[in-house]
Write a protein that holds these residues in place. Structure first.
Motif, mmCIF file in Angstrom:
data_model
loop_
_atom_site.group_PDB
_atom_site.id
_atom_site.type_symbol
_atom_site.label_atom_id
_atom_site.label_comp_id
_atom_site.label_asym_id
_atom_site.label_seq_id
_atom_site.Cartn_x
_atom_site.Cartn_y
_atom_site.Cartn_z
ATOM 1 N N ASP A 9 0.815 -1.213 0.000
ATOM 2 C CA ASP A 9 0.000 0.000 0.000
ATOM 3 C C ASP A 9 0.847 1.260 0.000
ATOM 4 O O ASP A 9 0.373 2.331 -0.370
ATOM 5 N N ARG A 10 2.124 1.141 0.434
ATOM 6 C CA ARG A 10 2.991 2.325 0.569
ATOM 7 C C ARG A 10 4.324 2.199 -0.170
ATOM 8 O O ARG A 10 5.099 3.153 -0.190
ATOM 9 N N SER B 157 8.877 3.535 1.690
ATOM 10 C CA SER B 157 8.385 4.466 2.695
ATOM 11 C C SER B 157 9.383 4.587 3.840
ATOM 12 O O SER B 157 9.785 3.588 4.432
ATOM 13 N N GLU C 80 5.385 8.368 7.247
ATOM 14 C CA GLU C 80 4.104 8.719 6.636
ATOM 15 C C GLU C 80 4.261 9.825 5.594
ATOM 16 O O GLU C 80 3.503 9.885 4.635
ATOM 17 N N GLU C 81 5.249 10.701 5.800
ATOM 18 C CA GLU C 81 5.406 11.863 4.924
ATOM 19 C C GLU C 81 6.601 11.789 3.977
ATOM 20 O O GLU C 81 6.710 12.612 3.081
ATOM 21 N N ARG D 164 3.291 10.696 -4.237
ATOM 22 C CA ARG D 164 2.242 11.708 -4.027
ATOM 23 C C ARG D 164 0.901 11.031 -3.709
ATOM 24 O O ARG D 164 0.184 11.455 -2.803
ATOM 25 N N GLU D 165 0.570 9.995 -4.480
ATOM 26 C CA GLU D 165 -0.718 9.302 -4.301
ATOM 27 C C GLU D 165 -0.878 8.699 -2.910
ATOM 28 O O GLU D 165 -1.987 8.637 -2.387
ATOM 29 N N ILE D 166 0.220 8.254 -2.312
ATOM 30 C CA ILE D 166 0.124 7.648 -0.972
ATOM 31 C C ILE D 166 0.225 8.702 0.125
ATOM 32 O O ILE D 166 0.234 8.369 1.302
ATOM 33 N N GLY D 167 0.320 9.967 -0.267
ATOM 34 C CA GLY D 167 0.271 11.055 0.701
ATOM 35 C C GLY D 167 1.598 11.567 1.202
ATOM 36 O O GLY D 167 1.632 12.340 2.172
ATOM 37 N N CYS D 168 2.690 11.166 0.579
ATOM 38 C CA CYS D 168 3.994 11.687 1.012
ATOM 39 C C CYS D 168 4.131 13.155 0.615
ATOM 40 O O CYS D 168 3.623 13.580 -0.416
ATOM 41 N N ARG D 169 4.829 13.905 1.460
ATOM 42 C CA ARG D 169 5.065 15.323 1.198
ATOM 43 C C ARG D 169 6.449 15.566 0.603
ATOM 44 O O ARG D 169 6.705 16.626 0.045
ATOM 45 N N ASP E 120 10.201 18.283 -2.724
ATOM 46 C CA ASP E 120 8.841 18.383 -2.196
ATOM 47 C C ASP E 120 7.902 17.731 -3.201
ATOM 48 O O ASP E 120 8.096 17.849 -4.416
#
Length: 160
Positions: free
Chosen positions: A53-54, A74, A77-78, A109-114, A159
């Motif tokens: 998932d990540r 990963s 989370e970010e 980006r899709e998994i929410g990383c900044r 970023d």
């Protein structure tokens, strides 16, 4: 000639990926076998423990011939890390590296990383130019002895 497709990494790709890293980096950078050993360890760990998932890996191929790879793992989370980015010599300069980089950063980006980070060597000039063109920033550059040769290790980030 068929188009290059980018598909998900499968465990059966690992042997090819280790061999390509071992051969190309020995030829181009004079790296010793410890580099191939590191790639094998990274892949063994990925296959055994990655969170689908990540984390993901991709293989570029045309007519069943593998031409490149890229992985997103990963760190938190970010923060995601780009790993095992390789394009074989016969397709360098074709735009494939850009496609692989976009696939990897898009996934992050899709998994929410900044942000995304990577580790490389200064001698990989084409890759470093690609990162710079895509908004990555060089964070550190440190002389080191790795894989049997003197290198300048670099850490980059972007970023997302």
């Amino acid at each position: 000639m068929s188009a290059v497709v980018i598909r998900s990494f499968e465990p059966s790709d690992a042997e090819w990926l280790v061999q390509q890293h071992r051969e190309l980096y020995a030829r181009d950078e004079s790296f010793d076998d410890s580099f191939g050993d590191l790639v094998a360890e990274i892949l063994e760990d990925f296959v055994a423990t990655h969170n689908p998932d990540r984390e993901s890996g991709w293989i570029a191929e045309r007519d069943g011939e593998r031409l490149g790879s890229i992985f997103c793992v990963s760190l938190s989370e970010e923060t995601a890390k780009l790993r095992l980015f390789l394009v074989t010599p016969e397709v360098r300069g074709s735009g494939l590296a850009q496609r692989l980089l976009e696939k990897c950063t898009g996934f992050a980006r899709e998994i929410g990383c900044r942000e995304m980070v990577l580790w490389t060597h200064e001698s990989h000039r084409a890759a470093c130019a690609l990162y710079r063109r895509n908004g990555w920033m060089l964070i550190s550059s440190v002389p080191a002895r790795s894989f049997g040769v003197d290198v300048v290790e670099q850490h980059w980030r972007t970023d997302l």
